[in-house]
Design an enzyme around this catalytic site. Structure first.
Site, PDB file in Angstrom:
ATOM      1  N   PHE A   1       0.837  -1.202   0.000  1.00 15.48           N
ATOM      2  CA  PHE A   1       0.000   0.000   0.000  1.00 15.48           C
ATOM      3  C   PHE A   1       0.871   1.250   0.000  1.00 15.48           C
ATOM      4  O   PHE A   1       1.744   1.407   0.869  1.00 15.48           O
ATOM      5  CB  PHE A   1      -0.895  -0.036   1.236  1.00 15.48           C
ATOM      6  CG  PHE A   1      -1.842   1.116   1.376  1.00 15.48           C
ATOM      7  CD1 PHE A   1      -2.864   1.318   0.472  1.00 15.48           C
ATOM      8  CD2 PHE A   1      -1.722   2.006   2.445  1.00 15.48           C
ATOM      9  CE1 PHE A   1      -3.755   2.374   0.607  1.00 15.48           C
ATOM     10  CE2 PHE A   1      -2.607   3.056   2.604  1.00 15.48           C
ATOM     11  CZ  PHE A   1      -3.623   3.242   1.681  1.00 15.48           C
TER      12      PHE A   1
ATOM     13  N   HIS B   1      10.434  -2.889   7.884  1.00 16.23           N
ATOM     14  CA  HIS B   1       9.248  -3.338   7.142  1.00 16.23           C
ATOM     15  C   HIS B   1       9.542  -3.754   5.695  1.00 16.23           C
ATOM     16  O   HIS B   1       9.126  -4.816   5.242  1.00 16.23           O
ATOM     17  CB  HIS B   1       8.181  -2.234   7.149  1.00 16.23           C
ATOM     18  CG  HIS B   1       6.921  -2.629   6.465  1.00 16.23           C
ATOM     19  ND1 HIS B   1       6.137  -3.682   6.900  1.00 16.23           N
ATOM     20  CD2 HIS B   1       6.303  -2.136   5.351  1.00 16.23           C
ATOM     21  CE1 HIS B   1       5.091  -3.819   6.102  1.00 16.23           C
ATOM     22  NE2 HIS B   1       5.170  -2.897   5.157  1.00 16.23           N
TER      23      HIS B   1
ATOM     24  N   SER C   1       3.688  -6.817   2.680  1.00 16.65           N
ATOM     25  CA  SER C   1       2.765  -5.922   3.383  1.00 16.65           C
ATOM     26  C   SER C   1       1.326  -6.128   2.901  1.00 16.65           C
ATOM     27  O   SER C   1       0.824  -7.250   2.954  1.00 16.65           O
ATOM     28  CB  SER C   1       3.237  -4.476   3.204  1.00 16.65           C
ATOM     29  OG  SER C   1       2.589  -3.619   4.102  1.00 16.65           O
ATOM     30  N   MET C   2       0.665  -5.077   2.373  1.00 19.44           N
ATOM     31  CA  MET C   2      -0.665  -5.295   1.811  1.00 19.44           C
ATOM     32  C   MET C   2      -0.613  -6.321   0.686  1.00 19.44           C
ATOM     33  O   MET C   2      -1.576  -7.065   0.461  1.00 19.44           O
ATOM     34  CB  MET C   2      -1.252  -3.991   1.279  1.00 19.44           C
ATOM     35  CG  MET C   2      -2.621  -4.179   0.615  1.00 19.44           C
ATOM     36  SD  MET C   2      -3.250  -2.699  -0.217  1.00 19.44           S
ATOM     37  CE  MET C   2      -2.249  -2.686  -1.717  1.00 19.44           C
TER      38      MET C   2
ATOM     39  N   ASP D   1       9.427  -3.803  13.052  1.00 19.66           N
ATOM     40  CA  ASP D   1       8.679  -3.313  11.895  1.00 19.66           C
ATOM     41  C   ASP D   1       7.849  -2.136  12.371  1.00 19.66           C
ATOM     42  O   ASP D   1       7.012  -2.279  13.256  1.00 19.66           O
ATOM     43  CB  ASP D   1       7.786  -4.444  11.344  1.00 19.66           C
ATOM     44  CG  ASP D   1       7.067  -4.067  10.064  1.00 19.66           C
ATOM     45  OD1 ASP D   1       6.741  -2.875   9.880  1.00 19.66           O
ATOM     46  OD2 ASP D   1       6.806  -4.970   9.257  1.00 19.66           O
TER      47      ASP D   1
END
Length: 259
Positions: free
Chosen positions: A25, A224, A93-94, A194
Protein backbone atom coordinates in the site's frame (compact mmCIF):
# COMPACT_ATOMS: atom_id res chain seq x y z
CA UNK A 1 0.15 10.79 -14.80
CA UNK A 2 3.67 9.53 -15.60
CA UNK A 3 4.93 6.65 -13.49
CA UNK A 4 7.63 7.53 -10.97
CA UNK A 5 11.13 6.41 -12.02
CA UNK A 6 11.67 2.85 -10.82
CA UNK A 7 7.97 2.21 -10.14
CA UNK A 8 7.28 0.58 -13.51
CA UNK A 9 5.75 -2.91 -13.64
CA UNK A 10 8.06 -5.79 -14.51
CA UNK A 11 7.51 -8.99 -16.45
CA UNK A 12 9.77 -11.83 -17.49
CA UNK A 13 8.79 -14.68 -19.79
CA UNK A 14 10.58 -17.73 -18.47
CA UNK A 15 9.67 -21.36 -18.02
CA UNK A 16 6.66 -23.32 -16.83
CA UNK A 17 6.83 -22.13 -13.22
CA UNK A 18 5.31 -18.69 -12.68
CA UNK A 19 5.51 -16.21 -9.82
CA UNK A 20 3.17 -13.28 -9.23
CA UNK A 21 4.57 -10.60 -6.90
CA UNK A 22 2.26 -8.08 -5.16
CA UNK A 23 3.64 -4.81 -3.77
CA UNK A 24 2.35 -2.91 -0.77
CA UNK A 25 0.00 0.00 0.00
CA UNK A 26 1.38 3.37 -1.21
CA UNK A 27 4.46 1.53 -2.52
CA UNK A 28 5.36 0.34 -6.02
CA UNK A 29 7.00 -2.54 -7.91
CA UNK A 30 10.38 -0.95 -7.06
CA UNK A 31 10.21 -2.50 -3.57
CA UNK A 32 10.04 -5.98 -5.11
CA UNK A 33 12.06 -5.45 -8.30
CA UNK A 34 15.30 -7.07 -7.01
CA UNK A 35 13.29 -10.12 -5.86
CA UNK A 36 11.53 -10.34 -9.23
CA UNK A 37 14.82 -10.05 -11.13
CA UNK A 38 16.42 -12.72 -8.94
CA UNK A 39 13.59 -15.14 -9.75
CA UNK A 40 13.77 -14.25 -13.44
CA UNK A 41 17.48 -15.09 -13.46
CA UNK A 42 16.53 -18.59 -12.31
CA UNK A 43 14.41 -19.03 -15.44
CA UNK A 44 11.03 -18.50 -13.84
CA UNK A 45 8.16 -16.61 -15.45
CA UNK A 46 7.60 -13.48 -13.34
CA UNK A 47 4.86 -10.87 -13.15
CA UNK A 48 5.17 -7.79 -10.92
CA UNK A 49 2.26 -5.43 -11.71
CA UNK A 50 1.79 -1.81 -10.67
CA UNK A 51 -1.39 -1.59 -8.61
CA UNK A 52 -4.01 1.04 -9.62
CA UNK A 53 -3.45 4.43 -7.99
CA UNK A 54 0.17 3.61 -7.12
CA UNK A 55 3.50 4.73 -8.53
CA UNK A 56 2.34 8.19 -9.67
CA UNK A 57 0.98 10.63 -7.04
CA UNK A 58 -1.10 10.11 -3.91
CA UNK A 59 -4.10 11.88 -5.44
CA UNK A 60 -4.45 8.94 -7.84
CA UNK A 61 -4.60 6.50 -4.95
CA UNK A 62 -7.31 8.57 -3.23
CA UNK A 63 -9.86 7.56 -5.89
CA UNK A 64 -9.13 3.82 -5.84
CA UNK A 65 -10.08 1.04 -3.43
CA UNK A 66 -9.20 -2.52 -2.53
CA UNK A 67 -11.41 -3.93 -5.26
CA UNK A 68 -9.23 -2.15 -7.84
CA UNK A 69 -5.98 -3.44 -6.33
CA UNK A 70 -7.27 -6.98 -6.00
CA UNK A 71 -8.71 -7.03 -9.54
CA UNK A 72 -5.29 -6.13 -10.93
CA UNK A 73 -3.45 -9.01 -9.24
CA UNK A 74 -6.26 -11.41 -10.09
CA UNK A 75 -5.92 -10.48 -13.76
CA UNK A 76 -2.19 -11.11 -13.59
CA UNK A 77 -2.77 -14.46 -11.88
CA UNK A 78 -5.19 -15.49 -14.63
CA UNK A 79 -2.58 -14.64 -17.24
CA UNK A 80 0.10 -16.66 -15.48
CA UNK A 81 -2.22 -19.65 -15.09
CA UNK A 82 -2.74 -19.66 -18.86
CA UNK A 83 1.01 -19.80 -19.52
CA UNK A 84 2.45 -21.79 -16.63
CA UNK A 85 2.07 -25.30 -15.20
CA UNK A 86 2.58 -24.10 -11.59
CA UNK A 87 2.00 -20.61 -10.17
CA UNK A 88 3.18 -19.17 -6.85
CA UNK A 89 2.03 -15.88 -5.34
CA UNK A 90 4.36 -13.65 -3.30
CA UNK A 91 3.59 -10.39 -1.50
CA UNK A 92 4.94 -7.67 0.76
CA UNK A 93 2.76 -5.92 3.38
CA UNK A 94 -0.67 -5.30 1.81
CA UNK A 95 0.66 -7.37 -1.07
CA UNK A 96 0.82 -10.25 1.38
CA UNK A 97 -2.89 -9.82 2.08
CA UNK A 98 -3.55 -9.74 -1.67
CA UNK A 99 -1.58 -12.97 -2.06
CA UNK A 100 -3.51 -14.65 0.75
CA UNK A 101 -6.85 -13.66 -0.79
CA UNK A 102 -5.79 -15.03 -4.17
CA UNK A 103 -4.91 -18.28 -2.43
CA UNK A 104 -8.21 -18.37 -0.56
CA UNK A 105 -10.23 -17.72 -3.73
CA UNK A 106 -8.30 -19.79 -6.27
CA UNK A 107 -7.48 -22.91 -4.27
CA UNK A 108 -5.22 -25.44 -5.95
CA UNK A 109 -4.54 -23.08 -8.86
CA UNK A 110 -2.08 -21.36 -6.48
CA UNK A 111 0.73 -23.82 -5.69
CA UNK A 112 2.20 -21.90 -2.74
CA UNK A 113 2.39 -18.52 -1.04
CA UNK A 114 5.35 -16.45 0.23
CA UNK A 115 4.55 -13.33 2.26
CA UNK A 116 6.89 -10.78 3.83
CA UNK A 117 5.61 -8.65 6.72
CA UNK A 118 2.01 -9.23 5.64
CA UNK A 119 -0.63 -6.77 6.83
CA UNK A 120 -3.78 -8.00 8.56
CA UNK A 121 -5.19 -4.96 10.35
CA UNK A 122 -5.03 -1.16 10.47
CA UNK A 123 -4.09 -0.58 14.11
CA UNK A 124 -4.65 2.13 16.67
CA UNK A 125 -7.36 4.62 17.58
CA UNK A 126 -6.92 6.36 14.23
CA UNK A 127 -8.19 3.25 12.46
CA UNK A 128 -11.56 3.44 14.19
CA UNK A 129 -11.79 7.12 13.28
CA UNK A 130 -11.18 6.51 9.56
CA UNK A 131 -14.85 6.24 8.48
CA UNK A 132 -15.43 9.83 9.65
CA UNK A 133 -11.91 11.31 9.48
CA UNK A 134 -11.55 10.56 5.77
CA UNK A 135 -14.29 13.11 5.06
CA UNK A 136 -12.54 15.79 7.12
CA UNK A 137 -8.85 15.23 6.39
CA UNK A 138 -7.47 14.14 3.04
CA UNK A 139 -4.13 12.62 4.06
CA UNK A 140 -1.83 11.61 6.86
CA UNK A 141 1.94 11.12 6.90
CA UNK A 142 3.44 8.44 4.68
CA UNK A 143 4.69 4.99 5.61
CA UNK A 144 7.27 4.40 2.86
CA UNK A 145 10.97 3.56 3.34
CA UNK A 146 10.86 1.80 6.73
CA UNK A 147 14.28 0.26 6.00
CA UNK A 148 17.22 -0.34 8.35
CA UNK A 149 19.84 -0.49 5.59
CA UNK A 150 21.50 2.87 5.07
CA UNK A 151 21.21 4.22 1.54
CA UNK A 152 18.28 2.00 0.63
CA UNK A 153 15.07 3.85 -0.22
CA UNK A 154 11.58 2.84 -1.29
CA UNK A 155 9.75 4.55 -4.15
CA UNK A 156 6.42 5.34 -2.52
CA UNK A 157 4.13 8.17 -1.48
CA UNK A 158 5.01 10.59 1.32
CA UNK A 159 1.29 10.93 2.14
CA UNK A 160 -1.41 8.34 2.83
CA UNK A 161 -4.83 9.32 1.41
CA UNK A 162 -7.46 8.50 4.02
CA UNK A 163 -10.16 7.31 1.62
CA UNK A 164 -7.73 4.64 0.40
CA UNK A 165 -6.67 3.85 3.97
CA UNK A 166 -10.31 3.28 4.87
CA UNK A 167 -10.64 0.88 1.95
CA UNK A 168 -7.46 -0.89 3.08
CA UNK A 169 -8.96 -1.35 6.53
CA UNK A 170 -12.06 -2.95 5.04
CA UNK A 171 -9.91 -5.16 2.82
CA UNK A 172 -7.94 -6.46 5.79
CA UNK A 173 -11.23 -7.31 7.53
CA UNK A 174 -12.38 -9.15 4.40
CA UNK A 175 -9.17 -11.17 4.11
CA UNK A 176 -9.10 -12.00 7.81
CA UNK A 177 -12.46 -13.75 7.41
CA UNK A 178 -11.15 -15.71 4.42
CA UNK A 179 -7.87 -16.91 5.97
CA UNK A 180 -9.31 -20.33 6.98
CA UNK A 181 -9.80 -20.97 3.25
CA UNK A 182 -6.03 -20.75 2.71
CA UNK A 183 -4.74 -24.33 2.52
CA UNK A 184 -1.63 -24.00 0.35
CA UNK A 185 1.99 -24.31 1.56
CA UNK A 186 2.94 -21.00 3.18
CA UNK A 187 6.30 -19.35 3.79
CA UNK A 188 5.93 -16.31 6.05
CA UNK A 189 8.91 -14.07 6.74
CA UNK A 190 8.59 -11.14 9.11
CA UNK A 191 10.67 -8.53 10.92
CA UNK A 192 10.52 -8.29 14.74
CA UNK A 193 11.34 -4.58 14.29
CA UNK A 194 8.68 -3.31 11.89
CA UNK A 195 7.41 0.26 12.25
CA UNK A 196 4.52 -0.20 9.78
CA UNK A 197 3.05 -3.66 10.38
CA UNK A 198 3.46 -5.12 13.89
CA UNK A 199 4.47 -8.80 14.36
CA UNK A 200 0.99 -9.51 15.78
CA UNK A 201 -0.32 -9.41 12.20
CA UNK A 202 1.89 -12.33 11.18
CA UNK A 203 0.88 -14.23 14.33
CA UNK A 204 -2.80 -13.68 13.51
CA UNK A 205 -2.36 -14.95 9.96
CA UNK A 206 -0.45 -18.04 11.10
CA UNK A 207 -3.18 -18.81 13.63
CA UNK A 208 -6.03 -18.56 11.12
CA UNK A 209 -4.85 -20.18 7.89
CA UNK A 210 -5.65 -23.87 7.33
CA UNK A 211 -2.28 -24.61 5.69
CA UNK A 212 -0.43 -27.58 7.17
CA UNK A 213 2.86 -26.89 5.38
CA UNK A 214 3.89 -23.65 7.10
CA UNK A 215 7.35 -22.12 7.58
CA UNK A 216 7.97 -18.97 9.64
CA UNK A 217 11.28 -17.10 9.38
CA UNK A 218 12.32 -14.05 11.40
CA UNK A 219 14.15 -11.25 9.60
CA UNK A 220 16.22 -9.95 12.49
CA UNK A 221 18.23 -7.38 10.53
CA UNK A 222 15.43 -5.65 8.66
CA UNK A 223 12.49 -3.28 9.13
CA UNK A 224 9.25 -3.34 7.14
CA UNK A 225 10.50 -3.19 3.55
CA UNK A 226 12.70 -6.22 4.11
CA UNK A 227 12.96 -6.92 0.38
CA UNK A 228 15.22 -3.84 0.12
CA UNK A 229 16.90 -4.36 3.49
CA UNK A 230 19.70 -6.43 5.03
CA UNK A 231 17.72 -9.68 4.81
CA UNK A 232 16.80 -9.32 1.13
CA UNK A 233 19.15 -12.07 -0.08
CA UNK A 234 17.77 -14.46 2.50
CA UNK A 235 14.21 -13.74 1.37
CA UNK A 236 15.17 -14.37 -2.25
CA UNK A 237 17.02 -17.62 -1.49
CA UNK A 238 14.39 -19.00 0.89
CA UNK A 239 11.60 -18.27 -1.59
CA UNK A 240 13.48 -20.02 -4.40
CA UNK A 241 14.13 -23.04 -2.17
CA UNK A 242 10.41 -23.06 -1.31
CA UNK A 243 9.53 -23.20 -5.01
CA UNK A 244 12.18 -25.84 -5.64
CA UNK A 245 10.76 -28.07 -2.94
CA UNK A 246 7.18 -27.83 -4.22
CA UNK A 247 7.79 -27.64 -7.97
CA UNK A 248 11.21 -29.11 -8.70
CA UNK A 249 11.03 -28.67 -12.48
CA UNK A 250 12.80 -25.57 -13.76
CA UNK A 251 11.80 -23.68 -16.88
CA UNK A 252 13.95 -22.35 -19.66
CA UNK A 253 15.42 -18.86 -19.70
CA UNK A 254 13.20 -16.14 -21.12
CA UNK A 255 13.27 -12.41 -21.70
CA UNK A 256 12.61 -9.57 -19.28
CA UNK A 257 10.64 -6.42 -19.98
CA UNK A 258 9.89 -3.33 -17.95
CA UNK A 259 6.96 -0.97 -18.37
Amino acid sequence: MPVLPGAEPYRHEGGEIGVLLCHGFTGSPQSLRPWAEYLAQQGLTVSLPLLPGHGTRWEDLQITGWQDWYAEVERELTGLLERCAEVFVFGLSMGGALALRLAAKHGDAVRGIVVVNPGNKVHGLAARALPVARHLVRTTKGIASDIAKEGSDEVGYDRVPLHAAHSLRRFFQQVDGELPQVTQPLLLLHSPQDHVVPPVDSARILSRVSSTDVTEILLEQSYHVATLDHDADRIFEESLAFIGRLAPSVGKEGTATGG
